[in-house]
Design a protein around this motif. Structure first.
Motif: not given
Ligand code: CTP
Length: 273
Positions: A214-216, A142-150, A175-180, A195-198, A210-212
């Motif tokens: 794209r991230k399988n 379950i990926m409930a974390a708010a992960v930095a994208d940059y 950063t690398r997308d953990i969920a993807a 399980v992801g969060f948006a 789209d996230k569902l």
């Molecule tokens: N997530 C992750 N790793 C990242 C960014 C996001 O695992 N580097 C996961 C979050 O934990 C969440 C899901 O992906 O379960 C969606 O996160 P969100 O920030 O909404 O999606 P992004 O792909 O970052 O898209 P955007 O910021 O463009 O909305």
């Protein structure tokens, strides 16, 4: 000192029943009374009933909290995530008998039920390393974390000093997308449930779907920042669960109740896998 000692026990994975409140031997009113025997029994009954629950023996990895991306030794880029939703999910899974592995960014929280393993991380990179290396040991994530994208391309090793004039800019890299990444790994392990969060501010459903894909993911929990009482820092949340069969909306509830709804859905999916 008592609070510190209790905290040590909690960190060791000991479940602490809350004390009773009322008149205390030291002459004041407050928390600290030995709970009544019937309350202790009710607490234990509840504990054991849940531990024999529908997730018994399942291994669930939960990511929680926000990450911090260092700029220099005294500054970071962060976000408003409190970790409450992730911790409520970890608690709900542990209460229902799962072996929970919790990977969390810096938070001021604790679980009420003992988790199997806890990994505290700071940055998106650290969370990526922890989550991907623990994936093999999990039946569901379950990926409930708010992960930095940059994250800053370079971390200054000394405090950046204020320039006399002008703007300042930071160069950030993705950063690398953990969920993807876990979604890719899942292709080799089709039985695992992701399980992801948006958290969205606009085009909620479209972005979540789209996230569902794209991230399988198996399903995604959507919360909109437009809903009052939902999202960061609140103790309540209002969600929709979206999977390939459609969307289900839930009313505004406490994060603990929302966690129970999400884990109900997860348990159903895990039963089918
Ligand atoms: N997530 C992750 N790793 C990242 C960014 C996001 O695992 N580097 C996961 C979050 O934990 C969440 C899901 O992906 O379960 C969606 O996160 P969100 O920030 O909404 O999606 P992004 O792909 O970052 O898209 P955007 O910021 O463009 O909305």
């Amino acid at each position: 000192a008592v609070v510190r000692n209790l905290e040590t026990l909690r960190r060791d994975g000991i479940l602490i029943m809350p004390s009773g409140a009322g008149y205390l031997a030291c002459g004041i009113n407050g928390a600290g009374r030995l709970p009544e025997p019937e309350d202790i029994k009710a607490y234990l009954d509840d504990f054991f009933a849940k531990r024999d629950g529908d997730l018994r023996g399942r291994r669930i990895l939960v990511t929680a909290g926000g990450t911090r991306e260092a700029i220099d030794p005294v500054r970071f880029i962060g976000n408003y995530s409190s970790g409450k939703m992730g911790f409520a999910l970890a608690d709900e899974c542990a209460a229902r008998g799962a072996r929970v592995i919790l990977v969390s960014g810096p938070v001021q929280l604790r679980t009420h039920y003992p988790v199997y393993r806890y990994f505290g991380v700071e940055s998106a990179g650290e969370m990526f390393e922890a989550a991907t290396s623990l994936f093999d040991d999990a039946d569901a994530v379950i990926m409930a974390a708010a992960v930095a994208d940059y994250t800053p391309e370079q971390v200054a090793d000394r405090k950046i000093k204020r320039e006399k004039t002008g703007d300042m800019s930071l160069h950030l890299k993705p950063t690398r997308d953990i969920a993807a990444h876990l979604g890719e790994m899942k292709k080799q392990h089709p039985g695992k449930v992701l399980v992801g969060f948006a958290l969205e501010t606009n085009d909620e459903q479209h972005n979540a779907e789209d996230k569902l894909n794209r991230k399988n993911l198996d399903f995604i929990v959507l919360n909109s920042l437009n809903d009052k009482g939902a999202g960061f820092r609140y103790d309540t949340n209002k969600i929709s669960i979206i999977d390939r069969n459609g969307k289900k909306d839930y009313p505004l509830k406490s994060k603990a109740e929302v966690a129970a709804d999400i884990v109900d859905h997860l348990a159903e999916v895990m039963k089918r896998e």
